[in-house]
Write a protein that holds these residues in place. Structure first.
Motif: not given
Lengths: 303, 210
Positions: A230-232, B10-17, B39-40, B45-54
């Motif tokens: 998650v993120l802020p 793919w799933r988004w958390i805000s426009e950055r995650g 570069p972007e 952040i890896p977790s059990d079955d997904s990675i969050l790319l910020i």
């Protein structure tokens, strides 16, 4: 050195934070409104990434034995200088040797940023001087300032320019714009309707880890999720249906369904929410959110 | 975002995650992305079955990132981390939830300890607190949903069970997992060390009853 004569409610050394350590469980942290801290830094002639203070709800009384050049941005607090000179926001302030700067309660909003010419000179930890309060490291001894602290400070030589900053014009209608979240589909119609159509009140148990909201329950089917990144800005909803907006020092993984994510452009607004404020949520498309540039602070010489 | 086939996980958390489903290949995909240094990407952040790319503010998903996420992975068998043997004082004041877990599993406390210590665990990811390891490998009988009410304070080094994970608390703090003992490791996380986290994703852990 700067003397902390009286501490505020929660004065934290902050810089732009320490992104890049998420895989170790370390949030990026840093100033809740990095553009506001950067502007304060520019007003005192610092590099934009220099460390300053983030001051929350009620501020400290600081004494500058050798004087100093400072600037304040963000929410306006009651403020006084021992010299009697008015404390202006968004301007370069030159303090005489031995002068004190006293900040009282915030008059509106929640947080302000104080930059010091030369920067707060605490030792960087994991590439940053920002305090990570939940983990107790970074900043000044890993904690908020206390009365009697001597804050390390690096005086800078050179010409002093008197500058004024103009903050970006912010939409102040109390609506945080969100992109629908990864588990939005877990919420029932009543839960989604409650979330998007109701005002939520900011709970006093809010801090840099998360802004807790109270209002109509955003109901969802019981779901056992694996903890995921998650993120802020991520809006998590525990089983009681009361949303929590993750803050700058929030955990990097979470197991509650994420109904929505507050967009980057509105995180400065999140930084100014105080207990008792009400907020609503409104949706925005992903591409539209990405196209929103960071609010521009304009800096000019004071004639 | 265009909805090509590659976007389905793919799933988004805000426009950055950007949360990308990675199933059983999380660690390999994570290491592959780290090595490409795109570069972007601000953080991964890896977790059990997904990675969050910020992503950096305003950065779109580049063709290079799209390709990196779709690229076939090298053999995962080469990714075995270090083995850590960690002594644990089970039960008593250090593990107040052990009797309850044993009852729940229908076994004795001694059996519970034996089973917990009989497996090798894998550090799947770190989260919750700096350096907190999510360990996979818990015997099914010992899996237990989190406590209804979290404790306000859990002591540093506490070994705990939450759902299908085992974990060790690197620092004092609140916690909702079942406490079964205390690990004899001095520091799981020290921000002053060159490698702040003792346990890293891919590492293995073997608990030894003290």
């Amino acid at each position: 050195m700067i003397e902390v004569v009286r501490a505020g409610l929660c004065d934290l050394v902050m810089d732009p934070g320490r992104p890049g350590w998420g895989a170790l469980g370390v949030p990026a942290g840093g100033a809740a409104d990095p553009a506001a801290l950067a502007a304060a830094n520019r007003l005192v002639g610092n590099d934009a990434a220099a460390a300053g203070l983030e001051i929350t709800l009620s501020g400290p009384l600081l004494r500058f034995p050798a004087g100093g050049v400072v600037a304040l941005t963000g929410a306006r607090f009651a403020a006084a200088r021992s010299s009697g000179v008015t404390v202006a926001w968004n301007e370069t302030l030159v303090l005489a040797a031995g002068e004190t700067l006293s900040l009282g309660p915030a008059q509106a909003g929640c947080r302000c940023w104080l930059a010091l010419r030369g920067g707060v000179a605490v030792t960087p930890v994991m590439d940053s001087r920002s305090t990570l309060l939940p983990a107790g490291f970074g900043g000044h001894l890993g904690r908020a300032l206390q009365a009697g602290d001597a804050l390390p400070w690096m005086p800078a030589a050179g010409e002093i320019r008197l500058l004024r900053a103009h903050p970006p014009v912010a939409p102040r209608n109390g609506t945080l714009r969100v992109v629908a979240g990864p588990q939005a589909a877990c919420f029932d119609d009543a839960g989604l309707a409650a979330f998007f159509n109701s005002p939520y009140r900011v709970d006093p148990a809010s801090d840099r880890r998360g802004v807790r909201l109270k209002g109509p329950a955003a109901t969802h089917e019981p779901i056992e999720l694996a903890s995921q990144g998650v993120l802020p800005g991520a809006v998590q909803v525990p089983p009681d249906g009361q949303p929590i907006i993750l803050g700058w020092d929030g955990p990097v993984t979470g197991g509650y369904p994420v109904i929505a994510g507050v967009i980057s452009a509105d995180l400065p607004m999140l930084a100014q929410l105080r207990p008792g404020n009400t907020v609503r949520f409104g949706t925005i498309e992903l591409e539209a959110a990405r196209a929103l540039a960071a609010g521009q602070w304009d800096i000019e010489d004071i004639a | 975002m265009g909805q090509s086939n590659s976007d389905t996980g793919w799933r988004w958390i805000s426009e950055r995650g950007l949360r990308v489903a990675t199933g059983g290949t999380t660690l390999t995909r994570y290491l592959s992305l780290v090595s490409q240094n795109l570069p972007e990407i601000e953080d991964l952040i890896p977790s059990d079955d997904s990675i969050l790319l910020i992503l950096h503010r305003g950065a779109p998903v580049s063709a290079a990132l799209r390709a990196a996420l779709a690229a076939p992975l090298a053999d995962a068998a080469t990714q075995t981390g270090r083995l850590h043997e960690i002594a644990v004082e089970y039960g008593g004041a250090a593990g107040p939830d052990l009797p309850g877990l044993a009852r729940r599993a229908g076994i004795s406390v001694a059996d519970c300890i034996e089973r917990h210590a009989a497996t090798d665990y894998t550090v799947t990811f770190l989260g919750f607190q700096p350096g907190f390891p999510y360990l996979r490998g818990l015997p099914e009988a010992l899996c237990a949903p989190r406590r209804a009410t979290p404790r306000v304070r859990v002591a540093t080094g506490s070994v705990a069970i939450g759902g299908a994970y085992c974990g060790i608390y690197p620092a004092d703090g609140p916690g909702g997992w079942h406490l079964i003992g205390r690990a004899a490791v001095t520091t799981l996380f020290d921000p002053a060390r060159p490698a702040p986290a003792l346990l890293m994703p891919g590492d293995r852990v073997r608990f030894v009853p003290a």
